[in-house]
Design an enzyme around this catalytic site. Structure first.
Site, PDB file in Angstrom:
ATOM      1  CD  GLU A 166      10.953  -7.275   6.394  1.00  0.00           C
ATOM      2  OE1 GLU A 166      11.282  -8.352   6.969  1.00  0.00           O
ATOM      3  OE2 GLU A 166      10.490  -6.291   7.001  1.00  0.00           O
ATOM      4  NE  ARG A 220       3.749   6.773   1.837  1.00  0.00           N
ATOM      5  CZ  ARG A 220       4.036   5.526   2.211  1.00  0.00           C
ATOM      6  NH1 ARG A 220       4.548   4.675   1.339  1.00  0.00           N
ATOM      7  NH2 ARG A 220       3.793   5.127   3.429  1.00  0.00           N
ATOM      8  N   PRO A 253       0.797  -1.226   0.000  1.00  0.00           N
ATOM      9  CG  PRO A 253      -0.075  -1.053   2.157  1.00  0.00           C
ATOM     10  CD  PRO A 253       0.566  -2.029   1.216  1.00  0.00           C
ATOM     11  CG  ASN A 254      -0.297   4.316   1.259  1.00  0.00           C
ATOM     12  OD1 ASN A 254      -1.258   4.865   0.718  1.00  0.00           O
ATOM     13  ND2 ASN A 254      -0.389   3.749   2.447  1.00  0.00           N
ATOM     14  CB  ALA A 288       1.384   0.240   6.482  1.00  0.00           C
ATOM     15  CG  ASN A 319       8.380  -1.850   0.341  1.00  0.00           C
ATOM     16  OD1 ASN A 319       7.789  -1.899   1.424  1.00  0.00           O
ATOM     17  ND2 ASN A 319       8.967  -0.748  -0.096  1.00  0.00           N
ATOM     18  CE1 TYR A 362       8.603   5.123   3.061  1.00  0.00           C
ATOM     19  CE2 TYR A 362       7.118   7.014   3.102  1.00  0.00           C
ATOM     20  CZ  TYR A 362       7.553   5.823   3.641  1.00  0.00           C
ATOM     21  OH  TYR A 362       6.950   5.321   4.772  1.00  0.00           O
ATOM     22  CG  HIS A 381      11.062  -2.041   4.830  1.00  0.00           C
ATOM     23  ND1 HIS A 381       9.692  -2.095   4.704  1.00  0.00           N
ATOM     24  CD2 HIS A 381      11.428  -3.141   5.518  1.00  0.00           C
ATOM     25  CE1 HIS A 381       9.259  -3.186   5.308  1.00  0.00           C
ATOM     26  NE2 HIS A 381      10.289  -3.847   5.807  1.00  0.00           N
ATOM     27  NE  ARG A 408       9.806   6.349   8.605  1.00  0.00           N
ATOM     28  CZ  ARG A 408       8.862   6.076   7.698  1.00  0.00           C
ATOM     29  NH1 ARG A 408       9.068   5.088   6.823  1.00  0.00           N
ATOM     30  NH2 ARG A 408       7.758   6.771   7.666  1.00  0.00           N
TER      31      ARG A 408
HETATM   32  C1  DQA Z   1       8.108   1.135   3.880  1.00  0.00           C
HETATM   33  C2  DQA Z   1       8.203   1.349   5.387  1.00  0.00           C
HETATM   34  C3  DQA Z   1       6.864   1.096   6.046  1.00  0.00           C
HETATM   35  O1  DQA Z   1       6.968   1.314   7.455  1.00  0.00           O
HETATM   36  C4  DQA Z   1       5.826   2.054   5.489  1.00  0.00           C
HETATM   37  O2  DQA Z   1       4.560   1.793   6.067  1.00  0.00           O
HETATM   38  C5  DQA Z   1       5.765   2.042   4.014  1.00  0.00           C
HETATM   39  C6  DQA Z   1       6.996   1.944   3.250  1.00  0.00           C
HETATM   40  C7  DQA Z   1       9.422   1.524   3.163  1.00  0.00           C
HETATM   41  O3  DQA Z   1       9.580   1.138   2.013  1.00  0.00           O
HETATM   42  O4  DQA Z   1      10.247   2.243   3.738  1.00  0.00           O
HETATM   43  O5  DQA Z   1       4.703   2.205   3.424  1.00  0.00           O
HETATM   44  O6  DQA Z   1       7.880  -0.247   3.638  1.00  0.00           O
END
Ligand code: DQA
Length: 152
Positions: free
Chosen positions: A99, A19, A11-12, A78, A75, A24, A101, A108
């Site tokens: 995994e 964003r 998501p997102n 959240a 990735n 990011y 990010h 954070r």
């Molecule tokens: C994320 C880190 C997560 O905590 C966050 O909710 C994201 C992006 C990252 O790529 O840094 O949406 O996965």
């Protein structure tokens, strides 16, 4: 060529570039995709790059990876911090998982320090921005190559 690597984004991540760019980065998801595919090509690997805002769709794609992928780069956004369903799907997939990010989640908020993905992951890459996707391809390429060498 082995089966493709599934690069799954949660998501997102469709909002990359607009964003919170200080966290990011300025690259869009299309830019990240191009980078990822280019790195995979140099290693003679194929990538299936996807993004969804839906937890269920991520679970469906991880299930699909069991048959159709040689490994998974995830990735989960959240959902990393909330989803037992994604952990269960990863365990059922029986594929190498990286995994990923963009941000360094450990710098954070405390709620980002726990991951439901990590117990199913071979390793975790975080904090290197879009470059992390290339690093993840390299890491998974090594794992896939050595597991195929083991079968020879
Ligand atoms: C994320 C880190 C997560 O905590 C966050 O909710 C994201 C992006 C990252 O790529 O840094 O949406 O996965």
């Amino acid at each position: 060529m082995p089966k493709p690597i599934f690069v799954l984004n949660g998501p997102n991540l469709n909002l990359l570039g607009v964003r919170q760019p200080a966290i990011y980065g300025a690259e869009t998801l299309a830019d990240v995709r191009r980078r990822t595919e280019a790195r995979a090509r140099t290693l003679a690997l194929d990538v299936d790059f996807r993004q969804t805002n839906s937890e269920g769709e991520l679970v469906d794609w991880i299930q699909e990876a069991r048959e159709k992928a040689c490994g998974i780069i995830l990735n989960a956004g959240a959902y990393t911090h909330t989803s037992v369903a994604i952990l269960d799907a990863l365990n059922a997939a029986e594929k190498p998982v990286i995994e990923l990010h963009l941000s360094n989640v450990f710098r954070r908020e405390a709620f980002r320090h726990h991951s439901y993905v990590s117990p199913a992951a071979h390793g975790v890459i975080c904090g290197f921005g879009a470059k992390g996707y290339e690093l993840a391809i390299e890491a998974l390429a090594d794992i896939v190559t050595s597991s195929q060498a083991g079968k020879a």
